[in-house]
Design an enzyme around this catalytic site. Sequence first.
Site, PDB file in Angstrom:
ATOM      1  N   ASN A  34      12.922  46.088 -80.246  1.00  0.00           N
ATOM      2  CA  ASN A  34      12.154  45.807 -81.067  1.00  0.00           C
ATOM      3  C   ASN A  34      11.850  46.936 -81.535  1.00  0.00           C
ATOM      4  OD1 ASN A  34      12.195  42.971 -80.904  1.00  0.00           O
ATOM      5  ND2 ASN A  34      10.179  42.846 -79.921  1.00  0.00           N
ATOM      6  N   ARG A  35      10.822  47.281 -82.773  1.00  0.00           N
ATOM      7  CA  ARG A  35      10.190  48.290 -82.680  1.00  0.00           C
ATOM      8  C   ARG A  35       9.024  48.864 -81.491  1.00  0.00           C
ATOM      9  NH1 ARG A  35      11.999  50.635 -87.729  1.00  0.00           N
ATOM     10  NH2 ARG A  35      12.142  48.177 -89.257  1.00  0.00           N
TER      11      ARG A  35
END
Length: 228
Positions: A34-35
């Site tokens: 994920n960012r």
Amino acid sequence: LSGDTGDRPLAGRHVIVTSGPTHEPIDPVRYIANRSSGAQGTAIAQALVALGARVTFVTGPATVPPPAGVDLRAIETAEQMRQAVEGALPADAAVLAAAVADWRIESPAQGKIKKDRNGAPPALSFAENRDILAELSRPGPDRPALVVGFAAETDDVIANATAKRARKGCDWIVANDVSPGTGIMGGAENAVTLIRADGAETWERMSKPEVAARLARRMAEALGHGTA
Ligand code: CTP
Ligand code: CA
């Protein structure tokens, strides 16, 4: 508690904080993730330390450096994060700010997957990761008195986050709108709504350290009054 007053209201308290992304390996050189910069989780850990808490900081590979004064547990995968959280119990409170990958690759390749596969890209098969927040929130002797989750949403922020709080069984959810236009992901500021059993409270947009300080103060009050 001896230190339960004044400017160190969390003295003698243990708080677990998760932060950053998790990395799920595809093969020895590739992963999905994920960012997440880890900026908000790091600021929260720092704010809790400033109020006197003992903080176990379980972090994936974040962009920002870890805070000072915590018990640091650096992990990579969601499963490693889950085990580190479980191993850090008991705790008075937990703030799960990490952007945990929802899926891992079912069987990561032992060796590097080569590009030259007669033009056929690899087909990846996924398995769902266990939900650390939901498991920690389940009633039981080891459940922290105050469990705080995050909900990064792009649509219907408050409705989605309110439903998420009920589904996961945590006490509070810090909801934010991470749509690309907001500049919140990777930025210095955050605009959050704190969702509790008795309703939602939207805070003005402020720096991530300011959000952290306000949340830590609220946590100290709740733990002090025994009213999470
Ligand atoms: N979380 C967790 N373990 C997971 C997934 C999420 O502990 N395997 C935690 C996050 O750290 C966050 C909260 O759950 O505090 C909400 O995460 P989010 O991704 O918004 O919720 P999901 O239930 O995964 O829903 P979705 O991604 O579909 O919106
Ligand atoms: Ca998710």
